[in-house]
Design a protein around this motif. Structure first.
Motif, PDB file in Angstrom:
ATOM      1  N   VAL A 155      55.411 146.257  37.651  1.00  0.00           N
ATOM      2  CA  VAL A 155      56.684 146.938  37.388  1.00  0.00           C
ATOM      3  C   VAL A 155      57.695 146.655  38.493  1.00  0.00           C
ATOM      4  N   ALA A 156      57.253 146.743  39.739  1.00  0.00           N
ATOM      5  CA  ALA A 156      58.160 146.530  40.876  1.00  0.00           C
ATOM      6  C   ALA A 156      58.701 145.106  40.896  1.00  0.00           C
ATOM      7  N   MET A 157      57.831 144.123  40.688  1.00  0.00           N
ATOM      8  CA  MET A 157      58.272 142.733  40.711  1.00  0.00           C
ATOM      9  C   MET A 157      59.159 142.409  39.519  1.00  0.00           C
ATOM     10  N   LYS A 158      58.877 143.014  38.373  1.00  0.00           N
ATOM     11  CA  LYS A 158      59.711 142.790  37.189  1.00  0.00           C
ATOM     12  C   LYS A 158      61.119 143.313  37.423  1.00  0.00           C
ATOM     13  N   LYS A 159      61.231 144.505  37.982  1.00  0.00           N
ATOM     14  CA  LYS A 159      62.547 145.099  38.247  1.00  0.00           C
ATOM     15  C   LYS A 159      63.316 144.318  39.305  1.00  0.00           C
ATOM     16  N   ALA A 160      62.603 143.625  40.185  1.00  0.00           N
ATOM     17  CA  ALA A 160      63.274 142.879  41.251  1.00  0.00           C
ATOM     18  C   ALA A 160      63.651 141.467  40.814  1.00  0.00           C
ATOM     19  N   THR A 161      62.771 140.797  40.079  1.00  0.00           N
ATOM     20  CA  THR A 161      62.981 139.374  39.797  1.00  0.00           C
ATOM     21  C   THR A 161      63.998 139.112  38.689  1.00  0.00           C
ATOM     22  N   ILE A 162      63.999 139.916  37.632  1.00  0.00           N
ATOM     23  CA  ILE A 162      64.917 139.644  36.518  1.00  0.00           C
ATOM     24  C   ILE A 162      66.379 139.778  36.938  1.00  0.00           C
ATOM     25  N   PRO A 163      66.795 140.904  37.558  1.00  0.00           N
ATOM     26  CA  PRO A 163      68.197 140.984  38.017  1.00  0.00           C
ATOM     27  C   PRO A 163      68.556 139.907  39.040  1.00  0.00           C
ATOM     28  N   LEU A 164      67.612 139.578  39.935  1.00  0.00           N
ATOM     29  CA  LEU A 164      67.883 138.567  40.952  1.00  0.00           C
ATOM     30  C   LEU A 164      68.098 137.198  40.321  1.00  0.00           C
ATOM     31  N   ALA A 165      67.238 136.833  39.352  1.00  0.00           N
ATOM     32  CA  ALA A 165      67.388 135.545  38.670  1.00  0.00           C
ATOM     33  C   ALA A 165      68.696 135.492  37.881  1.00  0.00           C
ATOM     34  N   LYS A 167      71.421 137.078  38.593  1.00  0.00           N
ATOM     35  CA  LYS A 167      72.519 136.974  39.558  1.00  0.00           C
ATOM     36  C   LYS A 167      72.616 135.567  40.120  1.00  0.00           C
ATOM     37  N   ILE A 168      71.482 134.946  40.441  1.00  0.00           N
ATOM     38  CA  ILE A 168      71.493 133.599  41.020  1.00  0.00           C
ATOM     39  C   ILE A 168      72.039 132.579  40.031  1.00  0.00           C
ATOM     40  N   PHE A 169      71.603 132.662  38.770  1.00  0.00           N
ATOM     41  CA  PHE A 169      72.006 131.679  37.765  1.00  0.00           C
ATOM     42  C   PHE A 169      73.195 132.139  36.920  1.00  0.00           C
ATOM     43  N   ARG A 170      73.803 133.271  37.308  1.00  0.00           N
ATOM     44  CA  ARG A 170      75.018 133.789  36.672  1.00  0.00           C
ATOM     45  C   ARG A 170      74.820 133.984  35.165  1.00  0.00           C
ATOM     46  N   ILE A 171      73.760 134.698  34.851  1.00  0.00           N
ATOM     47  CA  ILE A 171      73.434 135.030  33.462  1.00  0.00           C
ATOM     48  C   ILE A 171      73.700 136.512  33.255  1.00  0.00           C
ATOM     49  N   PRO A 172      74.414 136.909  32.198  1.00  0.00           N
ATOM     50  CA  PRO A 172      74.716 138.329  31.961  1.00  0.00           C
ATOM     51  C   PRO A 172      73.439 139.170  31.895  1.00  0.00           C
ATOM     52  N   GLU A 173      73.462 140.324  32.570  1.00  0.00           N
ATOM     53  CA  GLU A 173      72.290 141.197  32.612  1.00  0.00           C
ATOM     54  C   GLU A 173      72.314 142.270  31.528  1.00  0.00           C
ATOM     55  N   GLY A 174      73.381 142.296  30.728  1.00  0.00           N
ATOM     56  CA  GLY A 174      73.510 143.370  29.735  1.00  0.00           C
ATOM     57  C   GLY A 174      72.361 143.399  28.751  1.00  0.00           C
ATOM     58  N   ASP A 175      72.009 142.244  28.198  1.00  0.00           N
ATOM     59  CA  ASP A 175      70.910 142.142  27.238  1.00  0.00           C
ATOM     60  C   ASP A 175      69.722 141.504  27.958  1.00  0.00           C
ATOM     61  N   VAL A 176      68.836 142.352  28.498  1.00  0.00           N
ATOM     62  CA  VAL A 176      67.706 141.855  29.279  1.00  0.00           C
ATOM     63  C   VAL A 176      66.774 140.999  28.420  1.00  0.00           C
ATOM     64  N   ARG A 177      66.592 141.408  27.177  1.00  0.00           N
ATOM     65  CA  ARG A 177      65.682 140.663  26.302  1.00  0.00           C
ATOM     66  C   ARG A 177      66.183 139.241  26.083  1.00  0.00           C
ATOM     67  N   ARG A 178      67.481 139.090  25.860  1.00  0.00           N
ATOM     68  CA  ARG A 178      68.040 137.762  25.669  1.00  0.00           C
ATOM     69  C   ARG A 178      68.020 136.968  26.976  1.00  0.00           C
ATOM     70  N   ALA A 179      68.282 137.654  28.073  1.00  0.00           N
ATOM     71  CA  ALA A 179      68.272 136.985  29.376  1.00  0.00           C
ATOM     72  C   ALA A 179      66.885 136.445  29.697  1.00  0.00           C
ATOM     73  N   ARG A 180      65.847 137.189  29.347  1.00  0.00           N
ATOM     74  CA  ARG A 180      64.472 136.767  29.627  1.00  0.00           C
ATOM     75  C   ARG A 180      64.076 135.537  28.841  1.00  0.00           C
ATOM     76  N   GLN A 181      64.809 135.213  27.767  1.00  0.00           N
ATOM     77  CA  GLN A 181      64.498 134.030  26.983  1.00  0.00           C
ATOM     78  C   GLN A 181      65.081 132.758  27.588  1.00  0.00           C
ATOM     79  N   ARG A 182      65.931 132.907  28.587  1.00  0.00           N
ATOM     80  CA  ARG A 182      66.471 131.746  29.299  1.00  0.00           C
ATOM     81  C   ARG A 182      65.449 131.260  30.320  1.00  0.00           C
ATOM     82  N   MET A 183      65.240 129.951  30.376  1.00  0.00           N
ATOM     83  CA  MET A 183      64.234 129.396  31.271  1.00  0.00           C
ATOM     84  C   MET A 183      64.495 129.774  32.728  1.00  0.00           C
ATOM     85  N   GLU A 184      65.793 129.837  33.118  1.00  0.00           N
ATOM     86  CA  GLU A 184      66.148 130.154  34.496  1.00  0.00           C
ATOM     87  C   GLU A 184      65.698 131.547  34.907  1.00  0.00           C
TER      88      GLU A 184
END
Length: 215
Positions: A155-165, A167-184
């Motif tokens: 849980v801790a690593m999931k909450k840390a890595t998804i927003p960080l990734a 932010k680094i690759f400039r992917i909108p965080e609004g839809d987490v499910r869609r963001a997680r489908q991006r390879m980056e």
């Protein structure tokens, strides 16, 4: 540990059958996929079984083994997939590779620090101890504590890595499910999260058991 050969064969057969049938039941693979995977697993076993000890010794003793292990697992995940559309296969593969890298790195740290060493050859095979209330209670307690620690790590690593990734690759965080489908996002999230789960399994949780007297 010493146990009856027939018991081991039955256990292996039942486990393999459950895994294969679950893939078909869930619609993840066809019967042909399962047969091909089973034959491929036998091929891997035939090729790698003679060099298992050599690989294990390298993993434990070579100074830069963790760097090589992490780099190899990352490369396997990145270059194995060129998908036109998103698929669960990429994430599942990254999850397996990440967990494997974490387990290997945890084993390396244990060896370097002199923890969790293998028993001497003259003491093998080990015999199973008799099952008592104390032994059973400690096993259940170890299971509960271990699962809780691994879940908290995930849980801790999931909450840390998804927003960080994102932010680094400039992917909108609004839809987490869609963001997680991006390879980056998907690959760093899976690798780091399950790498830490594997590392915790091999190093952090055993150290915790030793500290609280449950070793």
């Amino acid at each position: 540990y010493q146990y009856p050969l027939m018991f081991g064969l039955i256990l292996a057969f039942c486990w393999c059958s459950l895994v294969c049938c679950s893939r078909i039941y869930m619609g993840m693979h066809s019967i042909l996929d399962v047969i091909a995977g089973f034959l491929y697993a036998i091929l891997i076993l035939v090729i790698f079984h003679p060099v298992v000890d050599l690989i294990d010794n390298f993993n434990l003793t070579y100074k830069y083994a963790p760097l090589i292990i992490i780099s190899l697992h990352l490369a396997l995940g990145i270059f194995s997939f060129t998908l036109d559309t998103w698929s669960t296969s990429r994430g599942d593969t990254a999850q397996i590779l990440g967990c494997g890298a974490g387990v290997a790195c945890g084993s390396h740290v244990n060896y370097i620090l002199g923890l969790q060493l293998d028993p001497p050859p003259h003491s093998l095979p080990l015999s199973l101890s008799s099952l008592t209330v104390t032994v059973f209670g400690k096993a259940i307690l170890r299971l509960l504590i271990g699962v809780i620690v691994l879940l908290l790590t995930k849980v801790a690593m999931k909450k840390a890595t998804i927003p960080l990734a994102c932010k680094i690759f400039r992917i909108p965080e609004g839809d987490v499910r869609r963001a997680r489908q991006r390879m980056e996002v998907e690959l760093p999230y899976r690798y780091i999260t399950y790498g830490m789960v594997g590392f915790s399994l091999m190093f952090i949780v055993p150290c915790l058991f030793h500290f609280i007297g449950l070793s």
